[in-house]
Design an enzyme around this catalytic site. Structure first.
Site, PDB file in Angstrom:
ATOM      1  CG  ASP A   1      -2.030   0.934   1.221  1.00 59.98           C
ATOM      2  OD1 ASP A   1      -2.440   1.323   0.110  1.00 59.98           O
ATOM      3  OD2 ASP A   1      -2.538   1.299   2.307  1.00 59.98           O
ATOM      4  CG  HIS A   2      -0.484   4.900   0.229  1.00 60.76           C
ATOM      5  ND1 HIS A   2      -0.895   5.890  -0.631  1.00 60.76           N
ATOM      6  CD2 HIS A   2      -1.594   4.511   0.918  1.00 60.76           C
ATOM      7  CE1 HIS A   2      -2.186   6.096  -0.472  1.00 60.76           C
ATOM      8  NE2 HIS A   2      -2.644   5.265   0.447  1.00 60.76           N
TER       9      HIS A   2
ATOM     10  N   GLY B   1      -7.736   8.274   7.528  1.00 63.25           N
ATOM     11  CA  GLY B   1      -7.867   8.529   8.960  1.00 63.25           C
ATOM     12  C   GLY B   1      -9.292   8.621   9.470  1.00 63.25           C
TER      13      GLY B   1
ATOM     14  CG  HIS C   1      -6.284   4.970  -1.600  1.00 62.88           C
ATOM     15  ND1 HIS C   1      -5.204   4.489  -0.917  1.00 62.88           N
ATOM     16  CD2 HIS C   1      -6.212   4.459  -2.846  1.00 62.88           C
ATOM     17  CE1 HIS C   1      -4.485   3.717  -1.725  1.00 62.88           C
ATOM     18  NE2 HIS C   1      -5.076   3.681  -2.903  1.00 62.88           N
TER      19      HIS C   1
ATOM     20  CB  SER D   1     -12.277   3.857   7.460  1.00 60.22           C
ATOM     21  OG  SER D   1     -11.398   2.756   7.554  1.00 60.22           O
TER      22      SER D   1
ATOM     23  CG  ASP E   1      -5.068   1.124   8.268  1.00 61.20           C
ATOM     24  OD1 ASP E   1      -5.162   0.221   9.129  1.00 61.20           O
ATOM     25  OD2 ASP E   1      -4.084   1.881   8.224  1.00 61.20           O
TER      26      ASP E   1
HETATM   27  O1  TD3 Z   1      -4.327   3.196   1.984  1.00 60.89           O
HETATM   28  N1  TD3 Z   1      -5.143   3.107   3.043  1.00 60.89           N
HETATM   29  C1  TD3 Z   1      -4.633   2.489   4.271  1.00 60.89           C
HETATM   30  C2  TD3 Z   1      -3.554   3.327   4.945  1.00 60.89           C
HETATM   31  C3  TD3 Z   1      -4.062   4.678   5.390  1.00 60.89           C
HETATM   32  C4  TD3 Z   1      -3.790   5.019   6.835  1.00 60.89           C
HETATM   33  O2  TD3 Z   1      -4.995   4.951   7.624  1.00 60.89           O
HETATM   34  C5  TD3 Z   1      -6.415   3.602   2.945  1.00 60.89           C
HETATM   35  O3  TD3 Z   1      -6.760   4.207   1.930  1.00 60.89           O
HETATM   36  C6  TD3 Z   1      -7.420   3.363   4.080  1.00 60.89           C
HETATM   37  O4  TD3 Z   1      -7.937   4.565   4.575  1.00 60.89           O
HETATM   38  P1  TD3 Z   1      -8.786   4.699   5.927  1.00 60.89           P
HETATM   39  O5  TD3 Z   1     -10.096   5.322   5.554  1.00 60.89           O
HETATM   40  O6  TD3 Z   1      -8.986   3.350   6.528  1.00 60.89           O
HETATM   41  O7  TD3 Z   1      -7.981   5.607   6.828  1.00 60.89           O
HETATM   42 ZN    ZN Z   2      -4.656   4.946   1.026  1.00 62.20          ZN
END
Ligand code: TD3
Ligand code: ZN
Length: 307
Positions: free
Chosen positions: A82-83, A181, A210, A213, A255
């Site tokens: 991821d990223h 976040g 992305h 959540s 996440d």
């Molecule tokens: O790429 N990610 C996971 C890492 C982000 C840090 O939280 C996301 O796009 C998930 O985002 P979310 O909404 O769970 O913060």
């Molecule tokens: Zn992300």
């Protein structure tokens, strides 16, 4: 069945018009909860490790956990970086057992993003590993933001088409107004679904959301009840999430929801069972909370039974 390529999972989701969950993990408990939940929903799943997670747990441990976890299940499972920003680490993932990588060069100018992404596609393609790239910036969109400001941070559909053609990526993460976040929006969630639909039409690629959540009331409430501070936490409502799937999203990154589910379970045990010293009994309920959160997400995404 062992790890499969992210491509395989996402192309099927793109054809079927549904989305698969991509859940982040940093330890055995969270990974095991994700895989068991997906298995019990008979859903394909992507498990994601960030550069920070790899630093925390160790590269070999992350790969070993996912590989052995996948071998013990009967659903398609992909291990995704991821990223990814560090080209050396991306190369290590491609050579060392990941089946999907993200190159995040979205902060660079467009042409630089194209060049960097192309390099990753060249490395990954011979091994059948899928490549995700990002366009636009992940920031929530406020009510008072002007059209020009919106255009500056969100994905440009015409650029997306040219980006996909030039790079040969397997999936694309278009910025449409979400952010990472627990504090995504001040008021109502504002996602640009029209822009998303244009990107889908122009690229026909599997698309990735992305910052997806949802910050469910029961999880945020549990964390708060047992001493956590989360005032103003606000996520993407399920109805909004489903609109993005109808608009072409096939991979939904989660996440924060799992972090909070784990924390809620942990905080509860630590405050209610102060004499407990068996780590399995302390971490077990936290793991169970993650399991339930993942099952609930999978149901909302519509990928139950798609394994
Ligand atoms: O790429 N990610 C996971 C890492 C982000 C840090 O939280 C996301 O796009 C998930 O985002 P979310 O909404 O769970 O913060
Ligand atoms: Zn992300």
């Amino acid at each position: 069945m062992g790890l499969v390529s992210g491509k395989e999972i996402l192309q099927k989701a793109n054809k079927g018009g549904y989305a698969v969950g991509a859940f982040n993990f940093v330890n055995m408990e969270v990974l095991d909860a994700i895989l068991s939940a997906a298995q019990d929903e008979n859903a394909p799943v992507i498990v994601a490790a960030s550069e920070g997670a790899i630093k925390y747990a160790g590269f070999e441990t992350i790969v070993a956990l996912a590989t052995t976890g996948a071998a013990a299940r009967k659903i398609p499972i992909a291990l995704h970086l991821d990223h990814g920003k560090d080209m050396k680490l991306i190369e290590k993932c491609i050579k060392g057992g990941f089946t999907s990588v993200m190159i995040d060069a979205s902060h660079a100018p467009f042409n630089e993003n194209v060049e960097t992404t192309k390099k990753v596609v060249e490395m990954a393609r011979p091994k059948g590993i899928s490549v995700e790239a990002e366009l636009g910036r992940l920031t929530g969109v406020e009510d008072h933001v002007s059209v020009a400001e919106r255009d500056a941070v969100l994905v440009n559909p015409a650029e997306a088409e040219s980006f996909a053609k030039q790079t040969g990526i397997d999936s694309l993460a278009p910025a449409i107004g979400t952010s990472h976040g627990a504090f995504k929006f001040k008021g109502e969630a504002k996602l640009d679904i029209e822009r998303l639909a244009k990107v889908k039409k122009a690229t026909q690629l599997p698309l990735v959301l992305h910052g997806a959540s949802s910050l469910p009331e029961e999880i945020v409430g549990l964390v708060a009840k047992f001493g956590g501070k989360l005032d103003g936490a606000h996520g993407v409502p399920d109805s909004e999430l489903q609109k993005t799937i109808a608009g072409g999203i096939n991979k939904v990154n989660v996440d924060t929801d799992l972090r909070l589910a784990f924390l809620g379970g942990l905080r509860r045990v630590l405050l209610e069972q102060k004499e407990e010293i068996d780590l399995r009994k302390v971490l077990g309920p936290a793991k169970e909370m993650v399991y339930k959160a993942v099952r609930s997400r999978i149901k909302v995404l519509g990928c139950s039974g798609k394994a």
